[in-house]
Design a protein around this motif. Sequence first.
Motif, PDB file in Angstrom:
ATOM      1  N   SER A  85       0.845  -1.193   0.000  1.00 27.41           N
ATOM      2  CA  SER A  85       0.000   0.000   0.000  1.00 27.41           C
ATOM      3  C   SER A  85       0.879   1.241   0.000  1.00 27.41           C
ATOM      4  CB  SER A  85      -0.939   0.013   1.212  1.00 27.41           C
ATOM      5  OG  SER A  85      -0.230   0.180   2.405  1.00 27.41           O
ATOM      6  N   PHE A  86       0.400   2.261  -0.696  1.00 32.03           N
ATOM      7  CA  PHE A  86       1.098   3.544  -0.733  1.00 32.03           C
ATOM      8  C   PHE A  86       0.424   4.482   0.271  1.00 32.03           C
ATOM      9  CE2 PHE A  86       2.518   1.871  -4.846  1.00 32.03           C
ATOM     10  CZ  PHE A  86       3.883   2.001  -4.639  1.00 32.03           C
ATOM     11  N   THR A  87       0.632   4.135   1.536  1.00 32.67           N
ATOM     12  CA  THR A  87       0.054   4.901   2.630  1.00 32.67           C
ATOM     13  C   THR A  87       1.177   5.658   3.335  1.00 32.67           C
ATOM     14  OG1 THR A  87       0.223   2.835   3.860  1.00 32.67           O
ATOM     15  CG2 THR A  87      -1.932   3.409   3.039  1.00 32.67           C
ATOM     16  N   VAL A 138      -1.208 -11.661 -14.641  1.00 36.43           N
ATOM     17  CA  VAL A 138      -1.448 -11.316 -13.234  1.00 36.43           C
ATOM     18  C   VAL A 138      -1.465  -9.791 -13.129  1.00 36.43           C
ATOM     19  CG1 VAL A 138      -0.637 -11.545 -10.849  1.00 36.43           C
ATOM     20  CG2 VAL A 138      -0.134 -13.352 -12.522  1.00 36.43           C
ATOM     21  N   GLU A 139      -2.469  -9.252 -12.455  1.00 40.67           N
ATOM     22  CA  GLU A 139      -2.496  -7.801 -12.234  1.00 40.67           C
ATOM     23  C   GLU A 139      -1.869  -7.488 -10.882  1.00 40.67           C
ATOM     24  OE1 GLU A 139      -6.114  -5.634 -12.660  1.00 40.67           O
ATOM     25  OE2 GLU A 139      -6.615  -6.579 -14.573  1.00 40.67           O
ATOM     26  N   TYR A 140      -1.007  -6.504 -10.859  1.00 38.43           N
ATOM     27  CA  TYR A 140      -0.349  -6.101  -9.617  1.00 38.43           C
ATOM     28  C   TYR A 140      -1.005  -4.811  -9.137  1.00 38.43           C
ATOM     29  CZ  TYR A 140       2.709  -9.823 -10.907  1.00 38.43           C
ATOM     30  OH  TYR A 140       3.157 -11.076 -11.241  1.00 38.43           O
ATOM     31  N   THR A 141      -1.804  -4.960  -8.088  1.00 42.06           N
ATOM     32  CA  THR A 141      -2.608  -3.836  -7.601  1.00 42.06           C
ATOM     33  C   THR A 141      -2.020  -3.338  -6.284  1.00 42.06           C
ATOM     34  OG1 THR A 141      -4.875  -3.147  -7.074  1.00 42.06           O
ATOM     35  CG2 THR A 141      -4.266  -5.369  -6.429  1.00 42.06           C
ATOM     36  N   VAL A 142      -2.337  -2.089  -5.931  1.00 40.57           N
ATOM     37  CA  VAL A 142      -1.820  -1.505  -4.685  1.00 40.57           C
ATOM     38  C   VAL A 142      -2.914  -0.700  -3.996  1.00 40.57           C
ATOM     39  CG1 VAL A 142       0.594  -1.341  -5.442  1.00 40.57           C
ATOM     40  CG2 VAL A 142      -0.970   0.545  -5.915  1.00 40.57           C
ATOM     41  N   LEU A 143      -2.878  -0.677  -2.683  1.00 38.63           N
ATOM     42  CA  LEU A 143      -3.868   0.088  -1.917  1.00 38.63           C
ATOM     43  C   LEU A 143      -3.427   1.553  -1.841  1.00 38.63           C
ATOM     44  CD1 LEU A 143      -6.432  -0.843  -0.117  1.00 38.63           C
ATOM     45  CD2 LEU A 143      -5.002  -0.082   1.766  1.00 38.63           C
ATOM     46  N   VAL A 144      -4.388   2.445  -2.058  1.00 37.94           N
ATOM     47  CA  VAL A 144      -4.083   3.882  -2.121  1.00 37.94           C
ATOM     48  C   VAL A 144      -5.130   4.648  -1.314  1.00 37.94           C
ATOM     49  CG1 VAL A 144      -4.191   5.840  -3.728  1.00 37.94           C
ATOM     50  CG2 VAL A 144      -2.887   3.797  -4.361  1.00 37.94           C
ATOM     51  N   PRO A 145      -4.706   5.476  -0.324  1.00 32.83           N
ATOM     52  CA  PRO A 145      -5.703   6.213   0.464  1.00 32.83           C
ATOM     53  C   PRO A 145      -5.906   7.663   0.022  1.00 32.83           C
ATOM     54  CG  PRO A 145      -3.616   6.269   1.613  1.00 32.83           C
ATOM     55  CD  PRO A 145      -3.361   5.588   0.283  1.00 32.83           C
ATOM     56  N   ASN A 146      -4.981   8.206  -0.799  1.00 34.38           N
ATOM     57  CA  ASN A 146      -5.061   9.631  -1.135  1.00 34.38           C
ATOM     58  C   ASN A 146      -4.267   9.930  -2.415  1.00 34.38           C
ATOM     59  OD1 ASN A 146      -2.417   9.433  -0.285  1.00 34.38           O
ATOM     60  ND2 ASN A 146      -2.690  10.601   1.601  1.00 34.38           N
ATOM     61  N   LEU A 147      -4.292  11.211  -2.811  1.00 32.76           N
ATOM     62  CA  LEU A 147      -3.645  11.627  -4.062  1.00 32.76           C
ATOM     63  C   LEU A 147      -2.136  11.362  -4.035  1.00 32.76           C
ATOM     64  CD1 LEU A 147      -4.669  12.766  -6.698  1.00 32.76           C
ATOM     65  CD2 LEU A 147      -4.478  15.067  -5.749  1.00 32.76           C
ATOM     66  N   ARG A 148      -1.544  11.623  -2.883  1.00 27.42           N
ATOM     67  CA  ARG A 148      -0.106  11.375  -2.738  1.00 27.42           C
ATOM     68  C   ARG A 148       0.214   9.900  -3.019  1.00 27.42           C
ATOM     69  NH1 ARG A 148       3.803  12.614   1.460  1.00 27.42           N
ATOM     70  NH2 ARG A 148       5.713  11.547   0.776  1.00 27.42           N
ATOM     71  N   GLY A 149      -0.601   9.031  -2.479  1.00 28.84           N
ATOM     72  CA  GLY A 149      -0.423   7.602  -2.718  1.00 28.84           C
ATOM     73  C   GLY A 149      -0.636   7.247  -4.192  1.00 28.84           C
ATOM     74  N   ALA A 150      -1.594   7.927  -4.822  1.00 29.41           N
ATOM     75  CA  ALA A 150      -1.876   7.653  -6.235  1.00 29.41           C
ATOM     76  C   ALA A 150      -0.680   8.036  -7.110  1.00 29.41           C
ATOM     77  CB  ALA A 150      -3.118   8.417  -6.674  1.00 29.41           C
ATOM     78  N   GLU A 151      -0.045   9.156  -6.789  1.00 30.49           N
ATOM     79  CA  GLU A 151       1.138   9.563  -7.577  1.00 30.49           C
ATOM     80  C   GLU A 151       2.246   8.523  -7.437  1.00 30.49           C
ATOM     81  OE1 GLU A 151       1.122  11.867  -9.694  1.00 30.49           O
ATOM     82  OE2 GLU A 151      -0.511  13.207  -9.077  1.00 30.49           O
ATOM     83  N   ARG A 152       2.418   8.018  -6.211  1.00 29.73           N
ATOM     84  CA  ARG A 152       3.449   6.983  -5.995  1.00 29.73           C
ATOM     85  C   ARG A 152       3.090   5.705  -6.750  1.00 29.73           C
ATOM     86  NH1 ARG A 152       3.818   6.025   0.166  1.00 29.73           N
ATOM     87  NH2 ARG A 152       5.578   4.705  -0.411  1.00 29.73           N
ATOM     88  N   ALA A 153       1.809   5.365  -6.751  1.00 37.64           N
ATOM     89  CA  ALA A 153       1.376   4.137  -7.431  1.00 37.64           C
ATOM     90  C   ALA A 153       1.566   4.245  -8.943  1.00 37.64           C
ATOM     91  CB  ALA A 153      -0.084   3.847  -7.098  1.00 37.64           C
ATOM     92  N   LEU A 154       1.298   5.426  -9.494  1.00 28.50           N
ATOM     93  CA  LEU A 154       1.500   5.613 -10.939  1.00 28.50           C
ATOM     94  C   LEU A 154       2.983   5.504 -11.274  1.00 28.50           C
ATOM     95  CD1 LEU A 154      -0.832   8.639 -11.902  1.00 28.50           C
ATOM     96  CD2 LEU A 154      -1.170   6.219 -12.449  1.00 28.50           C
ATOM     97  N   ASP A 202       8.422   0.245   2.496  1.00 29.03           N
ATOM     98  CA  ASP A 202       9.279  -0.075   1.341  1.00 29.03           C
ATOM     99  C   ASP A 202       8.471  -0.313   0.062  1.00 29.03           C
ATOM    100  OD1 ASP A 202       8.045  -2.419   2.060  1.00 29.03           O
ATOM    101  OD2 ASP A 202       9.879  -3.586   2.355  1.00 29.03           O
ATOM    102  N   ALA A 203       7.233   0.240   0.021  1.00 32.48           N
ATOM    103  CA  ALA A 203       6.319  -0.052  -1.093  1.00 32.48           C
ATOM    104  C   ALA A 203       6.930   0.262  -2.464  1.00 32.48           C
ATOM    105  CB  ALA A 203       5.018   0.734  -0.908  1.00 32.48           C
ATOM    106  N   ASP A 204       7.596   1.409  -2.578  1.00 32.17           N
ATOM    107  CA  ASP A 204       8.149   1.809  -3.887  1.00 32.17           C
ATOM    108  C   ASP A 204       9.197   0.790  -4.350  1.00 32.17           C
ATOM    109  OD1 ASP A 204       7.189   4.990  -3.911  1.00 32.17           O
ATOM    110  OD2 ASP A 204       7.707   4.227  -1.918  1.00 32.17           O
ATOM    111  N   ASP A 205      10.046   0.398  -3.421  1.00 34.60           N
ATOM    112  CA  ASP A 205      11.105  -0.579  -3.706  1.00 34.60           C
ATOM    113  C   ASP A 205      10.539  -1.930  -4.131  1.00 34.60           C
ATOM    114  OD1 ASP A 205      13.603   0.356  -3.407  1.00 34.60           O
ATOM    115  OD2 ASP A 205      14.113  -0.964  -1.702  1.00 34.60           O
ATOM    116  N   VAL A 206       9.558  -2.375  -3.352  1.00 32.70           N
ATOM    117  CA  VAL A 206       8.967  -3.694  -3.629  1.00 32.70           C
ATOM    118  C   VAL A 206       8.361  -3.692  -5.033  1.00 32.70           C
ATOM    119  CG1 VAL A 206       7.126  -5.302  -2.972  1.00 32.70           C
ATOM    120  CG2 VAL A 206       8.559  -4.256  -1.208  1.00 32.70           C
ATOM    121  N   MET A 207       7.609  -2.639  -5.365  1.00 34.86           N
ATOM    122  CA  MET A 207       6.969  -2.584  -6.687  1.00 34.86           C
ATOM    123  C   MET A 207       8.011  -2.582  -7.809  1.00 34.86           C
ATOM    124  SD  MET A 207       3.741  -2.824  -6.927  1.00 34.86           S
ATOM    125  CE  MET A 207       3.153  -2.002  -8.409  1.00 34.86           C
TER     126      MET A 207
END
Length: 309
Positions: free
Chosen positions: A46-48, A72-88, A58-63
Motif C-alpha cells: 500500500s502507498f500509505t 497477473v495484475e499487480y494492484t496496490v492500496l491507495v488512500p489519497n492523491l499522494r499515494g496515487a502519484e506513488r502508485a502511478l 518499502d512499497a516503492d522498492d517492492v513494486m
Amino acid sequence: MTRIYFNEVVTRDGFQSEPAFIPTDAKVALIDELSDCGYAKVEVTSFTSPRAIPMLRDADDVMQRIRRVPGVEYTVLVPNLRGAERALAARADELNLVMSTSETHNLANLRMPRETSFDGLKAVIDRVAGQVPVNVSLSTCFGCPMEGEVPQQEVLRWAVRFAELGVRGLTICDTTGMAHPAQVARMCEALQRRFGDLQLTLHFHNTRGMGLANVLAAVQQGVTRFDGSLGGLGGCPYAPGATGNICSEDAIHMLDAMGYDTGMDLDRLLAVARRLPEIVGHAVPGQLAKAGRIAELHPAPAHLREACA
Ligand code: COA
Ligand code: ZN
C-alpha cells in the motif's frame, strides 16, 4: 464449470499488522512465488503514510523489484492523491482506493471524515482516468467494531457514488469478520442486481470462524471474485479486534473440491504457504497447510496392512 478469481492480499493486508518488519527481499521473493500460482491479482503493498503503516514503508522498492508475470495484475492500496502519484510512478496495474462505510472506522483508519475521503478519492479517480483502472474497497460493510451495524442501504449508497465516478470494480470488505452467511447472501443479491457490470469482489476476515461459510454464500449468489490471504494472515491495525483474512489456500481447496475452476495451482500454492511461518516468525491460522489436501491420504496402520495382504 464456474470460474472463480482469487486476489492474494497477504503482502498487504496480511503483513500490515505483523509486529516484526519483514525485509524487502523476503517480500519480493514471496510475491514472485505467488505470481506463479494462478492468481488473477496480487495486492502487492500500500502507498500509505509510512508512519501509519511502517511495515509497508518499502512499497516503492517492492513494486520496482517484483517480477511481473503476464496475466497477473499487480494492484496496490491507495488512500489519497499522494499515494496515487506513488502508485502511478511504480507502474501499478490497478489502484485500489480505500475508505470505510463507517464514520468512526474511517476516522480511526484514515484520520478524516468519510466525505473528505470521498472528495480525495474522487480527485484520485479524476487524476488517473484513462491511465489505470480503479477499484474501490469499502471497509466495514458488514459491521463496524466501534459503531456496530452498518445498514446495507449505507453500503449501497457509497457503492453507487463510486460507480457513478466510473470505477472498474468494487470490493465489499468485512474488515473485522462480523458478516454471517445470511447477511452476505442479502448483500450480494443487492450488489449483483445494481452493479452486475462492475468487477465485484468480496473480502472476508475469519475473525469469528464464518469466513468460508461467507465465501460459499457469496458464490451461491453468483459472486466470482474473492480476496484471500496466504495462511490466513491479516487485519487492519486501526480496527479493534481485527484478525486474519480468509485463508487463500483453504478457500481455494474448498472451491476446487466442489468443482469450481479457480485457475490455481494448489500444490504450488501449498508449498509457498508452508514456508510462510518461517517468513513471519510464527505459526499462521491456515488449516490446509497443516492437514494437507483431501486427496493426500495416509498409509493404514501396519497391522491393518498385514491383515489385508
Ligand atoms: N504516502 C506517503 N506519505 C504520505 C502519504 C502517502 N500516500 N499520505 C500522507 N503521507 C505523509 C505526509 O507527507 C505526512 O508526513 P510528514 O508528517 O512527515 O509531513 C504524514 O503522512 C501525514 O500526512 P497527512 O496528510 O496529515 O495525513 P494524515 O496524518 O491525516 O493521515 C493517511 C492520512 C490516509 C495518509 C494515513 O492515515 C494513512 O496512510 N493511513 C493508512 C491506513 C491503512 O492503510 N490502513 C490499513 C488498510 S485499510
Ligand atoms: Zn482486510
